[in-house]
Design a protein around this motif. Sequence first.
Motif, PDB file in Angstrom:
ATOM      1  N   CYS A  39      31.415   2.609  27.353  1.00 34.08           N
ATOM      2  CA  CYS A  39      30.168   3.264  27.729  1.00 34.08           C
ATOM      3  C   CYS A  39      30.251   4.761  27.468  1.00 34.08           C
ATOM      4  O   CYS A  39      31.322   5.315  27.232  1.00 34.08           O
ATOM      5  CB  CYS A  39      29.862   3.043  29.213  1.00 34.08           C
ATOM      6  N   ARG A  40      29.102   5.411  27.569  1.00 32.88           N
ATOM      7  CA  ARG A  40      29.046   6.865  27.531  1.00 32.88           C
ATOM      8  C   ARG A  40      28.815   7.369  28.955  1.00 32.88           C
ATOM      9  O   ARG A  40      28.286   6.636  29.795  1.00 32.88           O
ATOM     10  CB  ARG A  40      27.935   7.358  26.600  1.00 32.88           C
ATOM     11  N   PRO A  41      29.214   8.598  29.288  1.00 32.62           N
ATOM     12  CA  PRO A  41      28.952   9.136  30.625  1.00 32.62           C
ATOM     13  C   PRO A  41      27.464   9.056  30.963  1.00 32.62           C
ATOM     14  O   PRO A  41      26.615   9.288  30.119  1.00 32.62           O
ATOM     15  CB  PRO A  41      29.417  10.592  30.517  1.00 32.62           C
ATOM     16  N   GLY A  42      27.166   8.714  32.205  1.00 30.34           N
ATOM     17  CA  GLY A  42      25.782   8.576  32.618  1.00 30.34           C
ATOM     18  C   GLY A  42      25.252   7.167  32.509  1.00 30.34           C
ATOM     19  O   GLY A  42      24.093   6.913  32.827  1.00 30.34           O
ATOM     20  N   CYS A  43      26.076   6.204  32.067  1.00 28.55           N
ATOM     21  CA  CYS A  43      25.638   4.814  31.960  1.00 28.55           C
ATOM     22  C   CYS A  43      25.190   4.326  33.335  1.00 28.55           C
ATOM     23  O   CYS A  43      25.853   4.582  34.339  1.00 28.55           O
ATOM     24  CB  CYS A  43      26.775   3.945  31.434  1.00 28.55           C
ATOM     25  N   ARG A  68      33.849  -3.419  23.373  1.00 24.56           N
ATOM     26  CA  ARG A  68      32.587  -3.552  22.656  1.00 24.56           C
ATOM     27  C   ARG A  68      31.532  -2.644  23.292  1.00 24.56           C
ATOM     28  O   ARG A  68      31.575  -2.405  24.508  1.00 24.56           O
ATOM     29  CB  ARG A  68      32.106  -5.002  22.653  1.00 24.56           C
ATOM     30  N   PRO A  69      30.582  -2.136  22.503  1.00 22.83           N
ATOM     31  CA  PRO A  69      29.578  -1.207  23.039  1.00 22.83           C
ATOM     32  C   PRO A  69      28.746  -1.827  24.154  1.00 22.83           C
ATOM     33  O   PRO A  69      28.331  -2.982  24.078  1.00 22.83           O
ATOM     34  CB  PRO A  69      28.709  -0.887  21.811  1.00 22.83           C
ATOM     35  N   CYS A  70      28.520  -1.054  25.194  1.00 23.00           N
ATOM     36  CA  CYS A  70      27.701  -1.473  26.323  1.00 23.00           C
ATOM     37  C   CYS A  70      26.260  -1.710  25.862  1.00 23.00           C
ATOM     38  O   CYS A  70      25.722  -0.959  25.044  1.00 23.00           O
ATOM     39  CB  CYS A  70      27.737  -0.381  27.400  1.00 23.00           C
ATOM     40  N   LYS A  71      25.630  -2.762  26.415  1.00 21.75           N
ATOM     41  CA  LYS A  71      24.251  -3.087  26.056  1.00 21.75           C
ATOM     42  C   LYS A  71      23.238  -2.249  26.831  1.00 21.75           C
ATOM     43  O   LYS A  71      22.050  -2.281  26.527  1.00 21.75           O
ATOM     44  CB  LYS A  71      23.978  -4.574  26.318  1.00 21.75           C
ATOM     45  N   ARG A  72      23.718  -1.492  27.841  1.00 24.90           N
ATOM     46  CA  ARG A  72      22.792  -0.696  28.644  1.00 24.90           C
ATOM     47  C   ARG A  72      22.703   0.740  28.152  1.00 24.90           C
ATOM     48  O   ARG A  72      21.617   1.257  27.911  1.00 24.90           O
ATOM     49  CB  ARG A  72      23.202  -0.725  30.116  1.00 24.90           C
ATOM     50  N   GLN A  77      24.590   3.926  19.556  1.00 28.99           N
ATOM     51  CA  GLN A  77      23.325   4.432  19.041  1.00 28.99           C
ATOM     52  C   GLN A  77      23.120   5.869  19.508  1.00 28.99           C
ATOM     53  O   GLN A  77      23.550   6.249  20.599  1.00 28.99           O
ATOM     54  CB  GLN A  77      22.157   3.567  19.524  1.00 28.99           C
ATOM     55  N   ALA A  78      22.463   6.640  18.689  1.00 26.11           N
ATOM     56  CA  ALA A  78      22.178   8.029  19.043  1.00 26.11           C
ATOM     57  C   ALA A  78      21.182   8.067  20.194  1.00 26.11           C
ATOM     58  O   ALA A  78      20.373   7.146  20.372  1.00 26.11           O
ATOM     59  CB  ALA A  78      21.612   8.781  17.836  1.00 26.11           C
ATOM     60  N   LEU A  79      21.265   9.101  21.022  1.00 22.10           N
ATOM     61  CA  LEU A  79      20.283   9.281  22.089  1.00 22.10           C
ATOM     62  C   LEU A  79      18.956   9.625  21.432  1.00 22.10           C
ATOM     63  O   LEU A  79      18.742  10.730  20.973  1.00 22.10           O
ATOM     64  CB  LEU A  79      20.730  10.406  23.033  1.00 22.10           C
TER      65      LEU A  79
END
Length: 219
Positions: A39-43, A68-72, A77-79
């Motif tokens: 995840c990225r911070p702030g998920c 694997r990348p979080c779906k939330r 993906q870029a913001l």
Amino acid sequence: MPDSLPLDEDACWARLTAEGGAGEGPDFFYGVTTTGVVCRPGCPSRRARRENVRFFADLATAEAAGFRPCKRCRPDQALGAAAARAKQAVETACALIRDTLEAGEAAPTLGALYEAGFGAVSDAYRAVKQATGTTPARLRAGGFDLWWGIVRTVLGLTLVAATEEGIAALFMGDDEGKLAADLALRFPKARLVRDEGRLAPLLEAVAARAAAPGLAADL
């Protein structure tokens, strides 16, 4: 981030546990060993325990480590447009409050603030119903039945709660008591009824989807 500048994990954890993942510090990604996602911070996902978190300077390193990348939060993906719309809605609502108060008028109504972020109040109500399985009025009044159950999936324990209209909540964790307490906190006015039998089709669908993320499922 250059290889010569390793991450300060204490600083990363401090930023991760700050309100909304905010705070100063280097950009990073974090993987959760109990779910296998990065995840990225702030998920908005439930915060993991410190011993279950690994930090990475870039997404490629996290993926190479098996996450694997979080779906939330979509760290792959870029913001983009969604974040920009949310930011604009908040800024518009703040400006509306400030302008009306400075003009000596009454604070704007909730309906007016809804319209600052949605095309119409009805759009906001539809969004709430889709996200919670009931209407804002019923959430406020309470007294409605909310059935819930827990199923063990490949990602751990998963709590699923639903009204007659659809899924109201889906949480993952490692402690049944904490999952139940979280549900009660989020729906304080609902009549909570644990009934795995009633929710069996939903629980089975959630478990199947967790085992095969690419599986088509109408949830």
